[in-house]
Design a protein around this motif. Structure first.
Motif, mmCIF file in Angstrom:
data_model
loop_
_atom_site.group_PDB
_atom_site.id
_atom_site.type_symbol
_atom_site.label_atom_id
_atom_site.label_comp_id
_atom_site.label_asym_id
_atom_site.label_seq_id
_atom_site.Cartn_x
_atom_site.Cartn_y
_atom_site.Cartn_z
ATOM 1 N N THR A 30 -9.630 6.809 3.015
ATOM 2 C CA THR A 30 -9.183 5.458 2.660
ATOM 3 C C THR A 30 -10.317 4.661 2.049
ATOM 4 O O THR A 30 -10.162 4.018 0.999
ATOM 5 C CB THR A 30 -8.665 4.729 3.918
ATOM 6 O OG1 THR A 30 -7.818 5.593 4.674
ATOM 7 C CG2 THR A 30 -7.908 3.475 3.541
ATOM 8 N N ARG A 53 -2.371 0.060 -4.046
ATOM 9 C CA ARG A 53 -2.902 0.543 -2.772
ATOM 10 C C ARG A 53 -4.352 0.084 -2.582
ATOM 11 O O ARG A 53 -4.752 -0.326 -1.485
ATOM 12 C CB ARG A 53 -2.835 2.077 -2.710
ATOM 13 C CG ARG A 53 -1.467 2.605 -2.398
ATOM 14 C CD ARG A 53 -1.368 4.109 -2.539
ATOM 15 N NE ARG A 53 -2.192 4.903 -1.639
ATOM 16 C CZ ARG A 53 -1.917 5.159 -0.359
ATOM 17 N NH1 ARG A 53 -0.819 4.635 0.191
ATOM 18 N NH2 ARG A 53 -2.698 5.926 0.366
ATOM 19 N N PHE A 88 -5.724 -2.237 0.497
ATOM 20 C CA PHE A 88 -6.671 -1.778 1.509
ATOM 21 C C PHE A 88 -8.038 -2.440 1.371
ATOM 22 O O PHE A 88 -8.761 -2.579 2.359
ATOM 23 C CB PHE A 88 -6.773 -0.253 1.475
ATOM 24 C CG PHE A 88 -5.460 0.409 1.787
ATOM 25 C CD1 PHE A 88 -4.734 0.042 2.906
ATOM 26 C CD2 PHE A 88 -4.916 1.355 0.939
ATOM 27 C CE1 PHE A 88 -3.506 0.615 3.184
ATOM 28 C CE2 PHE A 88 -3.689 1.941 1.209
ATOM 29 C CZ PHE A 88 -2.977 1.564 2.344
ATOM 30 N N GLY A 121 0.782 -1.228 0.000
ATOM 31 C CA GLY A 121 0.000 0.000 0.000
ATOM 32 C C GLY A 121 0.810 1.272 0.000
ATOM 33 O O GLY A 121 0.247 2.364 0.111
ATOM 34 N N TYR A 169 -9.863 3.931 -1.852
ATOM 35 C CA TYR A 169 -8.971 2.767 -1.944
ATOM 36 C C TYR A 169 -9.609 1.446 -1.548
ATOM 37 O O TYR A 169 -9.000 0.400 -1.759
ATOM 38 C CB TYR A 169 -7.725 3.010 -1.083
ATOM 39 C CG TYR A 169 -6.934 4.208 -1.538
ATOM 40 C CD1 TYR A 169 -6.137 4.149 -2.678
ATOM 41 C CD2 TYR A 169 -7.001 5.420 -0.860
ATOM 42 C CE1 TYR A 169 -5.433 5.249 -3.122
ATOM 43 C CE2 TYR A 169 -6.291 6.529 -1.291
ATOM 44 C CZ TYR A 169 -5.513 6.434 -2.423
ATOM 45 O OH TYR A 169 -4.820 7.532 -2.863
ATOM 46 N N VAL A 170 -10.789 1.457 -0.965
ATOM 47 C CA VAL A 170 -11.473 0.201 -0.672
ATOM 48 C C VAL A 170 -12.499 -0.023 -1.772
ATOM 49 O O VAL A 170 -13.519 0.656 -1.836
ATOM 50 C CB VAL A 170 -12.142 0.240 0.715
ATOM 51 C CG1 VAL A 170 -12.928 -1.046 0.960
ATOM 52 C CG2 VAL A 170 -11.087 0.431 1.803
ATOM 53 N N TRP A 198 -2.318 2.875 8.421
ATOM 54 C CA TRP A 198 -1.483 2.147 7.450
ATOM 55 C C TRP A 198 -1.408 2.924 6.129
ATOM 56 O O TRP A 198 -0.346 3.035 5.521
ATOM 57 C CB TRP A 198 -2.073 0.755 7.218
ATOM 58 C CG TRP A 198 -1.181 -0.174 6.437
ATOM 59 C CD1 TRP A 198 -0.835 -0.060 5.135
ATOM 60 C CD2 TRP A 198 -0.517 -1.344 6.935
ATOM 61 N NE1 TRP A 198 -0.005 -1.090 4.753
ATOM 62 C CE2 TRP A 198 0.210 -1.885 5.839
ATOM 63 C CE3 TRP A 198 -0.478 -1.990 8.159
ATOM 64 C CZ2 TRP A 198 0.959 -3.058 5.958
ATOM 65 C CZ3 TRP A 198 0.274 -3.157 8.281
ATOM 66 C CH2 TRP A 198 0.984 -3.670 7.191
ATOM 67 N N ALA A 199 -2.536 3.493 5.706
ATOM 68 C CA ALA A 199 -2.594 4.207 4.429
ATOM 69 C C ALA A 199 -1.911 5.566 4.475
ATOM 70 O O ALA A 199 -1.556 6.131 3.443
ATOM 71 C CB ALA A 199 -4.049 4.394 4.000
ATOM 72 N N LEU A 206 -6.578 0.967 9.546
ATOM 73 C CA LEU A 206 -6.552 1.052 8.087
ATOM 74 C C LEU A 206 -6.075 2.434 7.645
ATOM 75 O O LEU A 206 -5.228 2.556 6.744
ATOM 76 C CB LEU A 206 -7.957 0.778 7.541
ATOM 77 C CG LEU A 206 -8.098 0.378 6.076
ATOM 78 C CD1 LEU A 206 -7.450 -0.978 5.837
ATOM 79 C CD2 LEU A 206 -9.579 0.316 5.695
#
Length: 378
Positions: free
Chosen positions: A347, A318, A322, A199, A351-352, A338-339, A335
């Motif tokens: 996020t 990424r 995620f 990611g 990205y999901v 981390w991103a 989450l």
């Protein structure tokens, strides 16, 4: 219909026409336009053009922006300078901005594609946003009375048409990620590709030095990036935001790959001798020269082509990362951390991206709702 003054170039009378459902609405808008016209007449005369004001505004903004952001602003505003730049700032009208917007959507592309075709909605909106920001400042400085670009927006129908015509390339699913990992196991940049699948942004990977990696504690610190500006000049800077500065745990697979990459670089340095450039970056070529994001992407695309893998942007790793973590129940606050995002909504929004297979468990759960339970045994 109301007069709004003479055109700055031709001197011809200009009028604005608006249509409303009721007489009351029409009278209110008429009063609003004429009030703005009389207010504008009270502003002291200023001869500078829009081009001159944008130059001045950008120079001031540059004091608070990263070099790459200033470059982005410059290119974004450059799209409208050709048509609007020579107009005197105080003569710029909403009709001028709207005419540019329609032209840009129809044939405004001059780079990054086929010249003479329309710009994308996002590009036009970005240019309008920067223009509105610059004009807001002009209003605050009393150079103009109103921001004439404030109400100019890309038509909803055009936005919907682009969305229908645009081909959306989804990120890799689980099987495609694993196929890519298997394909790059023997590649020199194996460790860098695994960092992408963790990611990390390509610019973050390019900015990592060996001092940022603790193989004993299995951690990685992200606190700088190396960005390719204008596809030519590499700019090293801090992370995109404070949240981007983060310390991440290294999965065993990634830690082992980095250890192997570090050992390989020691051998390469011995073989190259004085030709080796010892700059302490992780992502380097066989002579120690730091690689940039474009070189990393090009190598990834080569691997995809050689292994008949669906081509996606390396940045979209990424989203693969995620989406998988979210599906596995990683809590929102972890989450986002981390991103490198301040807000997990960023996020999740960008990205999901679950696909139909990710939704299978939901379908199974729904099946439990609709299923008729078996009769009780006597």
């Amino acid at each position: 219909m109301v007069d709004v003054g003479a055109h700055p170039s031709t001197g011809k009378r200009r009028q604005v026409t608006r249509t409303f459902g009721t007489l009351r609405e029409a009278k209110a808008e008429y009063a609003h336009i004429t009030h703005r016209r009389y207010e504008a007449a009270a502003v002291p005369f200023d001869a500078r053009s829009l081009d001159e004001w944008l130059d001045e505004w950008l120079a001031r903004k540059a004091e608070d922006l990263e070099e790459s952001t200033v470059y982005s602003y410059t290119m974004t505003l450059g799209r409208l300078r050709g048509m609007l730049g020579r107009i005197r700032l105080q003569d710029l009208a909403e009709d001028d901005v709207e005419a540019w917007m329609k032209w840009a959507l129809r044939e405004g592309r001059v780079r990054g594609g086929k010249a003479g075709t329309g710009l994308g909605v996002a590009s036009v909106e970005m240019s309008l946003a920067r223009l509105k920001e610059a004009l807001d400042r002009a209003v605050a400085r009393r150079l103009v009375e109103v921001n004439v670009a404030r109400e100019v927006k890309v038509p909803r129908n055009h936005r919907k048409a682009e969305r229908r015509a645009k081909t959306v390339i989804p990120p890799w699913n689980l099987q495609e990620v694993r196929a890519f990992v298997d394909a790059v196991k023997a590649d020199r940049l194996y460790a860098a590709f695994l960092l992408s699948l963790m990611g990390l942004r390509p610019a973050e990977i390019c900015g990592i030095r060996w001092a940022d990696i603790d193989l004993d504690r299995a951690t990685l610190t992200v606190h700088r990036t190396r960005t390719l500006m204008g596809n030519k000049v590499v700019v090293e800077k801090d992370t995109k935001s404070l949240a981007g500065e983060r310390r991440l745990p290294l999965p065993d697979l990634v830690g082992d790959a980095l250890a192997g990459f570090k050992a390989a670089q020691v051998t390469e340095k011995l073989d190259a001798g004085e030709r080796y450039e010892d700059n302490e970056y992780v992502l380097v070529d066989g002579l120690g020269r730091a690689l940039n994001g474009r070189q990393l992407r090009e190598r990834a695309y080569t691997v995809m082509a050689e292994n008949s893998l669906r081509r996606v942007r390396l940045y979209d790793a990424r989203a693969s990362c995620f989406t998988y973590l979210a599906n596995k129940g990683v809590p929102d606050h972890l989450l986002a951390r981390w991103a490198g995002h301040t807000d997990v909504r960023t996020t999740k929004r960008w990205y999901v991206k679950p696909d139909v297979e990710d939704l299978r468990p939901a379908a199974a759960t729904w099946g439990e709702l609709a299923s008729v339970p078996p009769p009780l045994s006597e």
